[in-house]
Design a protein around this motif. Sequence first.
Motif, short mmCIF file in Angstrom:
data_model
loop_
_atom_site.label_atom_id
_atom_site.label_comp_id
_atom_site.label_asym_id
_atom_site.label_seq_id
_atom_site.Cartn_x
_atom_site.Cartn_y
_atom_site.Cartn_z
N UNK A 9 0.82 -1.20 0.00
CA UNK A 9 0.00 0.00 0.00
C UNK A 9 0.86 1.25 0.00
N UNK A 10 0.18 2.39 -0.19
CA UNK A 10 0.91 3.65 -0.17
C UNK A 10 0.07 4.79 -0.71
N UNK A 11 0.74 5.90 -0.92
CA UNK A 11 0.12 7.11 -1.46
C UNK A 11 0.53 7.27 -2.92
N UNK A 12 -0.46 7.34 -3.79
CA UNK A 12 -0.20 7.50 -5.21
C UNK A 12 -1.13 8.58 -5.76
N UNK A 13 -0.86 8.96 -6.99
CA UNK A 13 -1.70 9.95 -7.66
C UNK A 13 -2.72 9.25 -8.56
N UNK A 14 -3.79 9.95 -8.83
CA UNK A 14 -4.80 9.40 -9.73
C UNK A 14 -4.16 9.03 -11.06
N UNK A 15 -4.54 7.86 -11.56
CA UNK A 15 -3.98 7.36 -12.81
C UNK A 15 -2.79 6.44 -12.63
N UNK A 82 -3.17 -6.34 -8.68
CA UNK A 82 -2.61 -5.32 -9.54
C UNK A 82 -3.68 -4.27 -9.79
N UNK A 83 -3.40 -3.03 -9.42
CA UNK A 83 -4.38 -1.96 -9.55
C UNK A 83 -3.86 -0.90 -10.51
N UNK A 84 -4.58 -0.71 -11.59
CA UNK A 84 -4.21 0.29 -12.60
C UNK A 84 -5.25 1.41 -12.65
N UNK A 85 -4.86 2.51 -13.24
CA UNK A 85 -5.77 3.65 -13.41
C UNK A 85 -6.49 3.98 -12.11
N UNK A 86 -5.74 4.12 -11.07
CA UNK A 86 -6.32 4.35 -9.75
C UNK A 86 -7.05 5.68 -9.69
N UNK A 123 -4.30 2.28 1.13
CA UNK A 123 -4.07 2.82 -0.21
C UNK A 123 -4.75 4.18 -0.28
N UNK A 124 -3.98 5.19 -0.60
CA UNK A 124 -4.52 6.54 -0.72
C UNK A 124 -4.20 7.07 -2.11
N UNK A 125 -5.24 7.49 -2.81
CA UNK A 125 -5.09 8.01 -4.16
C UNK A 125 -5.45 9.49 -4.15
N UNK A 126 -4.50 10.32 -4.47
CA UNK A 126 -4.73 11.76 -4.48
C UNK A 126 -5.14 12.20 -5.88
#
Length: 127
Positions: A9-15, A82-86, A123-126
């Motif tokens: 998990x972690x912090x990611x950006x949209x997409x 596997x998570x894409x296009x978050x 999981x954090x999506x900004x």
Amino acid sequence: QVQLVESGGGLVQAGDSLTLSCAASGRTFSSLAMAWFRQAPGKERELKAAISRNGVITYYADSVKGRFTIFRENAKNTVYLQMNSLKPEDTAVYYCAAATPYYSGSVYYTAREYPYWGQGTQVTVSS
């Protein structure tokens, strides 16, 4: 007793993309049907993906279909997501779960059917 440990998990950006891992121990991995649930603040825990013991049957919730892929490596006792296009709405704590169905092609769809759970990974999506 089955132990499950999630990671990734972690912090990611949209997409962006992210892959979660869940390592299982305590039982022969091929005897376990596996699943990924998630729980957002104030919401119920929801099934997002599941895979049968033999890896042949998979299930995806409509909200993640086409973006997420669940797969397993029995030799590594590990299941992945596997998570894409978050999207920001994917932000949640993600939980790995395991069950021991009799039939190798079975998947379960409700949390009550999974007796074993990991501790969860955020999981954090900004946007």
